[in-house]
Design an enzyme around this catalytic site. Structure first.
Site, mmCIF file in Angstrom:
data_model
loop_
_atom_site.group_PDB
_atom_site.id
_atom_site.type_symbol
_atom_site.label_atom_id
_atom_site.label_comp_id
_atom_site.label_asym_id
_atom_site.label_seq_id
_atom_site.Cartn_x
_atom_site.Cartn_y
_atom_site.Cartn_z
ATOM 1 N N HIS A 154 6.936 -5.825 15.985
ATOM 2 C CA HIS A 154 5.670 -5.368 15.411
ATOM 3 C C HIS A 154 4.528 -5.953 16.219
ATOM 4 O O HIS A 154 4.529 -7.143 16.528
ATOM 5 C CB HIS A 154 5.542 -5.816 13.950
ATOM 6 C CG HIS A 154 4.226 -5.409 13.355
ATOM 7 N ND1 HIS A 154 3.990 -4.132 12.895
ATOM 8 C CD2 HIS A 154 3.073 -6.082 13.190
ATOM 9 C CE1 HIS A 154 2.750 -4.045 12.457
ATOM 10 N NE2 HIS A 154 2.170 -5.216 12.622
ATOM 11 N N ASP A 205 2.389 -1.873 -0.749
ATOM 12 C CA ASP A 205 1.475 -2.087 0.374
ATOM 13 C C ASP A 205 0.577 -0.881 0.624
ATOM 14 O O ASP A 205 -0.570 -1.037 1.007
ATOM 15 C CB ASP A 205 2.245 -2.436 1.651
ATOM 16 C CG ASP A 205 1.272 -2.686 2.796
ATOM 17 O OD1 ASP A 205 0.454 -3.619 2.656
ATOM 18 O OD2 ASP A 205 1.275 -1.926 3.775
ATOM 19 N N ARG A 215 -7.729 -2.631 0.024
ATOM 20 C CA ARG A 215 -8.342 -3.675 0.867
ATOM 21 C C ARG A 215 -9.332 -3.064 1.856
ATOM 22 O O ARG A 215 -10.376 -3.625 2.146
ATOM 23 C CB ARG A 215 -7.253 -4.442 1.617
ATOM 24 C CG ARG A 215 -6.455 -5.373 0.706
ATOM 25 C CD ARG A 215 -5.209 -5.867 1.401
ATOM 26 N NE ARG A 215 -5.503 -6.519 2.651
ATOM 27 C CZ ARG A 215 -4.710 -6.489 3.726
ATOM 28 N NH1 ARG A 215 -3.551 -5.862 3.682
ATOM 29 N NH2 ARG A 215 -5.053 -7.111 4.824
ATOM 30 N N SER A 227 1.309 -7.952 4.013
ATOM 31 C CA SER A 227 1.303 -6.507 4.229
ATOM 32 C C SER A 227 2.266 -6.140 5.366
ATOM 33 O O SER A 227 3.140 -5.280 5.234
ATOM 34 C CB SER A 227 -0.129 -6.069 4.566
ATOM 35 O OG SER A 227 -0.158 -4.780 5.095
ATOM 36 N N LYS A 260 6.680 -4.719 4.940
ATOM 37 C CA LYS A 260 7.213 -3.493 5.549
ATOM 38 C C LYS A 260 8.303 -3.819 6.563
ATOM 39 O O LYS A 260 9.339 -3.159 6.625
ATOM 40 C CB LYS A 260 6.078 -2.715 6.232
ATOM 41 C CG LYS A 260 5.135 -2.071 5.237
ATOM 42 C CD LYS A 260 3.922 -1.451 5.904
ATOM 43 C CE LYS A 260 2.950 -2.479 6.420
ATOM 44 N NZ LYS A 260 1.604 -2.051 6.698
HETATM 45 N N1 URA Z 1 -1.528 -4.015 9.541
HETATM 46 C C1 URA Z 1 -0.946 -3.949 8.327
HETATM 47 O O1 URA Z 1 0.065 -3.296 8.157
HETATM 48 N N2 URA Z 1 -1.496 -4.631 7.307
HETATM 49 C C2 URA Z 1 -2.612 -5.366 7.441
HETATM 50 O O2 URA Z 1 -3.051 -5.950 6.491
HETATM 51 C C3 URA Z 1 -3.208 -5.423 8.702
HETATM 52 C C4 URA Z 1 -2.645 -4.749 9.743
#
Ligand code: URA
Length: 426
Positions: free
Chosen positions: A85, A164, A171, A186, A190
């Site tokens: 990621h 999320d 957010r 967050s 995932k």
């Molecule tokens: N990417 C995400 O998936 N969540 C965040 O809070 C910030 C970047």
């Protein structure tokens, strides 16, 4: 689960008290189910923004987000799996060469990716520049492609950490994105739900990154590594430079073209270096530390996997990529060493040319973007072509040029960050 009063949970966090595991699980479940409304969750998020969360609170918060959906089981594949990621940057196309490269080395790569928002691009938007390529892959085809090809890059389904989706949207409109515990939970909810054995995080730092400051990027990296390890996923983070953009292209088709150059054994040195560094971490995390990914780039195995991966999702790896209706050249302002090529400014320019979107529902242009033919540290001559702006809509060029004011510096005292600043393990 026993009910709580949302106001008590908000007041406790507002006043700096720790939340109990039961309170956290309840509030995440109740918000996901719709029984805690947006206004109460907004207040709680703002309280978390100011008060933070302890490591124990954050681990429970993240697990509650994972449990709002399904955690995938990839064990039927019968081979190690690794995922990567990136927190997002300008010209960051690394997933494109990396996924097939790691798959070519015997480790399966389940890469659920997103679309771009704002000045950073999205992996799916880039791949959609390839004629015929589809981001949606249903569950059975996903596992079959992982088994047969070894790599999938596709859109996440709705069953992956649904909490999320709601929290991130909230957010975004309540000024609570820039909070390390909220970002870490967050991302990691995932990524952990994706089910890979090993995870490598590329945490960007600098003007084009989400976190501009190396100390904050290191803290985010440490927080995410802690969450991954606590959930049983071998997790390593590299903190990498995003004060200048990666490679020589930012946009959609232009980044696919650059990725294909890397897979063909060429491409810009920084893209190759970072792809190999992340591949080595993924292979080591998945129990294959002895495999040399450079060999799979050199001998064409990574390119073979790329071609099969694109074709499996309907794409034609040989089709010509979309070309822009208009190109505009920006020349070097002076003779000397290129010391500044600001990542944020280039990202905004590519976005304004049509490569990115301002709202989730906006379309993107496959052909839009920016390319540049010298990187930071190289010599340039006044008047030489330096940047090329690509767009389908010539009226966009002026605003893209506005974004580039002050973005290019020759012989300034800017000191570029090293490409890899730090490696963070548990
Ligand atoms: N990417 C995400 O998936 N969540 C965040 O809070 C910030 C970047």
């Amino acid at each position: 689960m026993a009910g709580f009063d949302a106001i008590d949970v908000i007041r406790a966090k507002r006043d700096g008290a720790g939340l109990s595991p039961e309170q956290i699980r309840w509030v995440i479940d109740a918000y996901t189910a719709g029984s805690v409304p947006d206004e109460q969750m907004s207040a709680l998020l703002m309280a978390v923004f100011f008060r933070g969360m302890s490591a124990d609170e954050l681990a429970v918060w993240t697990q509650a987000m994972i449990d709002s959906g399904e955690r995938k089981d990839l064990s039927p594949l019968g081979r190690p799996t690794a995922d990567k990621h990136s927190t997002g940057g300008v010209g960051d196309k690394i997933t494109l060469p990396l996924a097939p490269l790691v798959a070519a080395c015997g480790v399966a790569v389940p890469q659920l990716s997103g679309r771009g928002l704002g000045h950073t691009g999205g992996t799916l938007d880039k791949l959609e520049a390839i004629p015929g390529w589809r981001a949606d892959v249903h569950e059975e085809a996903y596992l079959a492609q992982l088994r047969e090809v070894g790599a999938v890059i596709c859109a996440a389904g709705n069953d992956l950490a649904p909490a999320d989706k709601k929290l991130y949207a909230l957010r975004d409109v309540t000024g609570t994105v820039e909070s390390i515990p909220l970002i870490a939970s967050s991302i990691m909810s995932k990524k952990i739900a994706e089910g890979a054995d090993a995870l490598v995080l590329d945490v960007k730092t600098g003007s084009g990154a989400f976190m501009k400051d190396p100390a904050a990027s290191r803290e985010l990296a440490r927080t995410m590594v802690g969450l991954g390890e606590a959930a049983g996923v071998r997790t390593v983070a590299l903190v990498t430079a995003m004060d200048r953009p990666l490679g020589r292209a930012a946009g959609n088709a232009v980044e696919v073209a650059e990725s294909v150059e890397v897979l063909a054994g060429g491409g810009p040195a920084d893209v190759v270096e970072l792809t190999l560094a992340l591949a080595r971490e993924m292979l080591a995390g998945a129990g294959r530390p002895d495999v040399d990914p450079a060999e799979a780039l050199r001998d064409g195995r990574a390119m073979d996997v790329w071609r099969r991966m694109i074709a499996a999702q309907g794409g034609d790896p040989d089709a010509p990529l979309p070309q822009p209706a208009e190109k505009h050249v920006v020349t070097a302002p002076a003779t000397g060493t290129l010391t500044r090529l600001d990542a944020y400014a280039l990202g905004v320019a590519a976005w304004r040319l049509g490569a990115g979107r301002a709202r989730k529902e906006d379309p993107v242009s496959a052909a839009a973007g920016v390319t540049w033919n010298a990187g930071v540290g190289q010599q340039v001559t006044e008047g030489q072509p330096l940047l090329e702006l690509h767009t389908d809509d010539p009226s966009r060029i002026e605003r893209a040029l506005d974004a580039l004011h002050g973005a290019i510096g020759v012989d300034t005292d800017d000191v570029p960050l090293p490409l890899v600043l730090d490696r963070i393990t548990a």
